[in-house]
Design a protein around this motif. Structure first.
Motif, PDB file in Angstrom:
ATOM      1  N   LYS A 190       6.848  -7.118  -9.900  1.00  0.00           N
ATOM      2  CA  LYS A 190       7.168  -6.044  -8.956  1.00  0.00           C
ATOM      3  C   LYS A 190       8.434  -6.478  -8.230  1.00  0.00           C
ATOM      4  O   LYS A 190       8.459  -7.542  -7.596  1.00  0.00           O
ATOM      5  CB  LYS A 190       6.028  -5.827  -7.968  1.00  0.00           C
ATOM      6  CG  LYS A 190       4.766  -5.296  -8.607  1.00  0.00           C
ATOM      7  CD  LYS A 190       3.797  -4.706  -7.582  1.00  0.00           C
ATOM      8  CE  LYS A 190       3.233  -5.762  -6.680  1.00  0.00           C
ATOM      9  NZ  LYS A 190       2.199  -5.200  -5.750  1.00  0.00           N
ATOM     10  N   THR A 228      12.036  -5.352  -5.885  1.00  0.00           N
ATOM     11  CA  THR A 228      12.844  -4.450  -5.071  1.00  0.00           C
ATOM     12  C   THR A 228      14.013  -5.243  -4.507  1.00  0.00           C
ATOM     13  O   THR A 228      14.021  -6.476  -4.573  1.00  0.00           O
ATOM     14  CB  THR A 228      12.014  -3.802  -3.945  1.00  0.00           C
ATOM     15  OG1 THR A 228      12.780  -2.749  -3.334  1.00  0.00           O
ATOM     16  CG2 THR A 228      11.648  -4.821  -2.876  1.00  0.00           C
ATOM     17  N   TRP A 248       6.402  -3.877   1.218  1.00  0.00           N
ATOM     18  CA  TRP A 248       5.973  -3.383  -0.093  1.00  0.00           C
ATOM     19  C   TRP A 248       5.457  -1.948  -0.065  1.00  0.00           C
ATOM     20  O   TRP A 248       5.764  -1.142  -0.943  1.00  0.00           O
ATOM     21  CB  TRP A 248       4.898  -4.308  -0.666  1.00  0.00           C
ATOM     22  CG  TRP A 248       5.411  -5.645  -1.075  1.00  0.00           C
ATOM     23  CD1 TRP A 248       5.116  -6.860  -0.528  1.00  0.00           C
ATOM     24  CD2 TRP A 248       6.344  -5.906  -2.131  1.00  0.00           C
ATOM     25  NE1 TRP A 248       5.802  -7.865  -1.165  1.00  0.00           N
ATOM     26  CE2 TRP A 248       6.559  -7.297  -2.168  1.00  0.00           C
ATOM     27  CE3 TRP A 248       7.015  -5.103  -3.050  1.00  0.00           C
ATOM     28  CZ2 TRP A 248       7.419  -7.906  -3.077  1.00  0.00           C
ATOM     29  CZ3 TRP A 248       7.871  -5.697  -3.959  1.00  0.00           C
ATOM     30  CH2 TRP A 248       8.070  -7.081  -3.975  1.00  0.00           C
ATOM     31  N   LYS A 249       4.679  -1.605   0.936  1.00  0.00           N
ATOM     32  CA  LYS A 249       4.133  -0.253   1.009  1.00  0.00           C
ATOM     33  C   LYS A 249       5.255   0.769   1.143  1.00  0.00           C
ATOM     34  O   LYS A 249       5.256   1.812   0.463  1.00  0.00           O
ATOM     35  CB  LYS A 249       3.171  -0.128   2.188  1.00  0.00           C
ATOM     36  CG  LYS A 249       2.514   1.243   2.300  1.00  0.00           C
ATOM     37  CD  LYS A 249       1.549   1.317   3.490  1.00  0.00           C
ATOM     38  CE  LYS A 249       0.921   2.696   3.596  1.00  0.00           C
ATOM     39  NZ  LYS A 249       0.001   2.797   4.764  1.00  0.00           N
ATOM     40  N   SER A 267       7.350   1.211  -2.057  1.00  0.00           N
ATOM     41  CA  SER A 267       6.559   1.931  -3.063  1.00  0.00           C
ATOM     42  C   SER A 267       6.560   3.428  -2.771  1.00  0.00           C
ATOM     43  O   SER A 267       6.766   4.259  -3.678  1.00  0.00           O
ATOM     44  CB  SER A 267       5.125   1.394  -3.075  1.00  0.00           C
ATOM     45  OG  SER A 267       4.334   2.090  -4.009  1.00  0.00           O
ATOM     46  N   GLU A 268       6.362   3.794  -1.517  1.00  0.00           N
ATOM     47  CA  GLU A 268       6.326   5.206  -1.129  1.00  0.00           C
ATOM     48  C   GLU A 268       7.684   5.873  -1.333  1.00  0.00           C
ATOM     49  O   GLU A 268       7.753   7.070  -1.636  1.00  0.00           O
ATOM     50  CB  GLU A 268       5.898   5.326   0.329  1.00  0.00           C
ATOM     51  CG  GLU A 268       4.432   4.958   0.565  1.00  0.00           C
ATOM     52  CD  GLU A 268       4.064   4.943   2.035  1.00  0.00           C
ATOM     53  OE1 GLU A 268       5.006   4.988   2.874  1.00  0.00           O
ATOM     54  OE2 GLU A 268       2.861   4.885   2.355  1.00  0.00           O
ATOM     55  N   LEU A 273      10.397   0.682  -5.674  1.00  0.00           N
ATOM     56  CA  LEU A 273       9.710  -0.445  -6.300  1.00  0.00           C
ATOM     57  C   LEU A 273       9.784  -0.295  -7.814  1.00  0.00           C
ATOM     58  O   LEU A 273       9.486   0.774  -8.357  1.00  0.00           O
ATOM     59  CB  LEU A 273       8.249  -0.478  -5.840  1.00  0.00           C
ATOM     60  CG  LEU A 273       7.356  -1.573  -6.452  1.00  0.00           C
ATOM     61  CD1 LEU A 273       7.848  -2.947  -6.032  1.00  0.00           C
ATOM     62  CD2 LEU A 273       5.910  -1.376  -6.017  1.00  0.00           C
ATOM     63  N   ARG A 274      10.186  -1.354  -8.498  1.00  0.00           N
ATOM     64  CA  ARG A 274      10.306  -1.323  -9.951  1.00  0.00           C
ATOM     65  C   ARG A 274       9.317  -2.307 -10.580  1.00  0.00           C
ATOM     66  O   ARG A 274       9.061  -3.383 -10.029  1.00  0.00           O
ATOM     67  CB  ARG A 274      11.723  -1.712 -10.392  1.00  0.00           C
ATOM     68  CG  ARG A 274      12.824  -0.990  -9.675  1.00  0.00           C
ATOM     69  CD  ARG A 274      14.177  -1.283 -10.298  1.00  0.00           C
ATOM     70  NE  ARG A 274      14.448  -2.692 -10.512  1.00  0.00           N
ATOM     71  CZ  ARG A 274      14.974  -3.498  -9.579  1.00  0.00           C
ATOM     72  NH1 ARG A 274      15.253  -3.036  -8.358  1.00  0.00           N
ATOM     73  NH2 ARG A 274      15.221  -4.772  -9.853  1.00  0.00           N
TER      74      ARG A 274
END
Length: 296
Positions: A253, A255, A266-267, A270-271, A275-276
């Motif tokens: 994961k 970024t 992270w949250k 992702s939103e 995030l890759r």
């Protein structure tokens, strides 16, 4: 993944003063006579990285672990070192053990400090390089040649002469800065019109010269920079954290540092679709914030 930098120069050019400032404590003997250093002094210093404090703030941790560089203070070489002059053979063998050579050249005026073979920065550098080349010619093994090692040229100069070619450092100034807190250092450098200490520039330069970069991890426990070679792929990078991770690598994961900070971790990334999920062929980039997915 260690990186070892050898501090090399003629006697009395300020190598040990520079080394002590790097370590922020008195480890190497500093004296106004040749060969004050016989056995090499070794110290590990942190690579300055302002990103880590910002990552730590995002994840709410006080623990920061920086990437490191190992510096080795090697005794002063003299003309004729390759032929054994001034314990030259012994000192040259110490240089073979480092990854990067940091040439320290005297470019300051102080009649109270003995000039032991030092003429001018240009001539001194020629003497040093010639001795390394001669040592290579006499060496039975033709691998790990001294003349082929990456190099950094550092001019140990006066406080009012810190601009120009190469890495310019005033060892005397740096030793004074080493006694100050970080805030006091910034204030002092600001008064001199300098944004970054010479030592920080040197550490970064050493890191970059050998082709090293850092990927970052940020969890509640700590924010950390991990050292890898430029061009390394994700599974090998995971192996820097733990050797088993290379074989058990599934995905990474990933970024960017900027997005991680901008969107609050992270949250948030992702939103926001930042995030890759990267596979085994992903080439790591400096400043990647990563969480590796590892199998059992």
């Amino acid at each position: 993944m260690s990186l070892k930098v050898g501090i090399v120069g003629l006697p009395n050019v300020g190598k040990s003063t520079l080394f002590n400032a790097l370590l922020k404590r008195q480890q190497a003997l500093v004296a106004n006579y040749p060969f004050a250093t016989i056995e090499p002094n070794v110290g590990v210093v942190e690579v300055p990285d302002e990103r880590l404090a910002k990552l730590a703030e995002v994840v709410g941790t006080n623990k920061i672990v920086y990437a490191t560089v190992e510096f080795v203070d090697i005794a002063g070489l003299v003309k004729g070192a390759a032929a054994g002059e001034g314990l030259g053979n012994k000192f040259l063998s110490h240089i073979r053990e480092v990854d990067v050579i940091c040439y320290v050249l005297r470019d300051f005026n102080d009649e109270n400090v003995i000039r032991s073979g030092s003429i001018s920065p240009k001539d001194d550098l020629e003497i040093l390089k010639m001795e390394l080349e001669l040592a290579d010619l006499d060496s039975k093994e033709k691998v790990n040649l001294l003349a082929n090692k990456p190099e950094i040229i550092v001019y140990n100069t006066d406080e009012n002469n810190l601009t120009g070619e190469g890495v310019r450092i005033c060892a005397k100034l740096e030793s004074e800065l080493a006694l100050l807190s970080n805030d006091e250092q910034k204030e002092y450098l600001g008064q001199l019109g300098i944004k970054e200490s010479g030592l920080d520039k040197l550490i970064r330069k050493a890191y970059e010269t050998f082709g090293r970069i850092s990927f970052l991890t940020a969890v509640e426990i700590e924010a950390r920079a991990w050292t890898i070679d430029r061009g390394i792929k994700a599974p090998a990078a995971a192996g820097v954290i733990h050797t088993d991770f290379t074989k058990k690598f599934i995905k990474a994961k990933v970024t960017s540092f900027n997005d991680f900070v901008k969107y609050g971790g992270w949250k948030g990334v992702s939103e926001k679709g930042k995030l890759r999920l990267e596979g085994r062929d992903y080439v790591m980039q400096d400043g990647d914030v990563v969480e590796f997915m590892i199998g059992s």
